[in-house]
Design an enzyme around this catalytic site. Structure first.
Site, short mmCIF file in Angstrom:
data_model
loop_
_atom_site.label_atom_id
_atom_site.label_comp_id
_atom_site.label_asym_id
_atom_site.label_seq_id
_atom_site.Cartn_x
_atom_site.Cartn_y
_atom_site.Cartn_z
N LYS A 121 0.82 -1.21 0.00
CA LYS A 121 0.00 0.00 0.00
C LYS A 121 0.86 1.27 0.00
O LYS A 121 0.66 2.16 -0.83
CB LYS A 121 -0.95 -0.02 1.21
CG LYS A 121 -1.85 1.18 1.29
CD LYS A 121 -1.35 2.12 2.36
CE LYS A 121 -1.96 3.50 2.21
NZ LYS A 121 -1.40 4.42 3.19
N ASP A 139 -6.14 0.90 0.81
CA ASP A 139 -6.07 1.09 2.25
C ASP A 139 -7.41 0.72 2.86
O ASP A 139 -8.26 0.16 2.20
CB ASP A 139 -5.73 2.56 2.55
CG ASP A 139 -6.91 3.44 2.23
OD1 ASP A 139 -7.60 3.15 1.23
OD2 ASP A 139 -7.17 4.40 2.95
#
Length: 220
Positions: A121, A139
């Site tokens: 991420k 996320d």
DNA sequence: ATCCCGAGGG
DNA sequence: CCCTCTGGAT
């Protein structure tokens, strides 16, 4: 499952709500952005922005942070949470930038992920925003929004959510879609009390319609 | 699967 | 009080 066409329709409507979506972390250099994104794991950007001015004043560069005392770094980022791990990670990451990457933030996602505290991420966010590498960082917000809209299945892993989004959204829109969906998730499609009654995407959203039904049932 | 971990919202 | 916040490493 929401089709590609309807996924794009949903994205279009989110972009109407948040036309100029972009990251909300404060920074002045690529190095500082990398550090800020590492620090933002499981923390709000507001709390990160509160701590980084102090941190970056003391340690503005990779050279400085690489040589910083652990205790000093921990104390400066304590309010962010997860501070022991993060302090170690950003110091070590700074040392690796010096030793292995000529003092620069690496340009590829693969190389970035070698840095401690940088996973899929974080690497996607940094590579996308700094270097324009096409990517969709998943996320907590993208995960929740994607599942509520049924862009992917409920049980999907982060990698599967990312794959579903990349498949259904045109590549040139990936980076912007990330920022738009963050804001939509953060301010509208919130984890706890989503604003379904006031949502322009309600007709596209399986979860939203279910939530609305429950409310009606409860009032009954 | 579990740990890390403070601040803010509800 | 409990839940959530631009997750990652073990």
């Amino acid at each position: 499952m929401l089709s590609g066409k309807k996924t794009v329709e949903a994205l279009d409507r989110m972009e109407v709500m948040y036309p100029d979506a972009r990251g909300e972390l404060d920074y002045e250099t690529p190095f500082q952005y990398l550090i800020a994104v590492i620090l933002s794991a499981q923390a709000t950007d507001v709390s990160v922005n509160k701590a980084t001015p102090v941190l970056f004043k003391a340690y503005p560069t990779a050279e400085k942070l690489a040589a910083a005392p652990l205790e000093s770094v921990m104390e400066k980022i304590k309010t962010i949470g997860l501070y022991r791990t993060k302090a170690k990670n950003i110091i070590k990451a700074s040392q690796m930038l010096i030793d292995d990457f000529e003092g620069e933030v690496p340009k590829t996602i693969k190389e970035m992920m070698k840095l401690p505290g940088v996973g899929q991420k974080t690497a996607n966010v940094v590579a996308g925003d700094l270097f324009g590498v096409p990517a969709i960082a998943v996320d907590t917000h993208l995960d929740r929004v994607s599942k509520r809209l049924r862009i992917c299945k409920q049980s999907a892993t982060v990698t599967e959510v990312e794959a579903a989004l990349m498949k259904k959204i045109p590549k040139e829109r990936w980076i912007q879609a990330h920022h738009t969906m963050i804001l939509f998730g953060r301010y509208h499609c919130t984890a706890r009390k989503p604003k379904c009654p006031d949502c322009p995407l309600l007709d596209l959203c399986a979860e939203g319609q279910q939530i609305m039904k429950k409310k009606i049932d409860l009032t009954k």
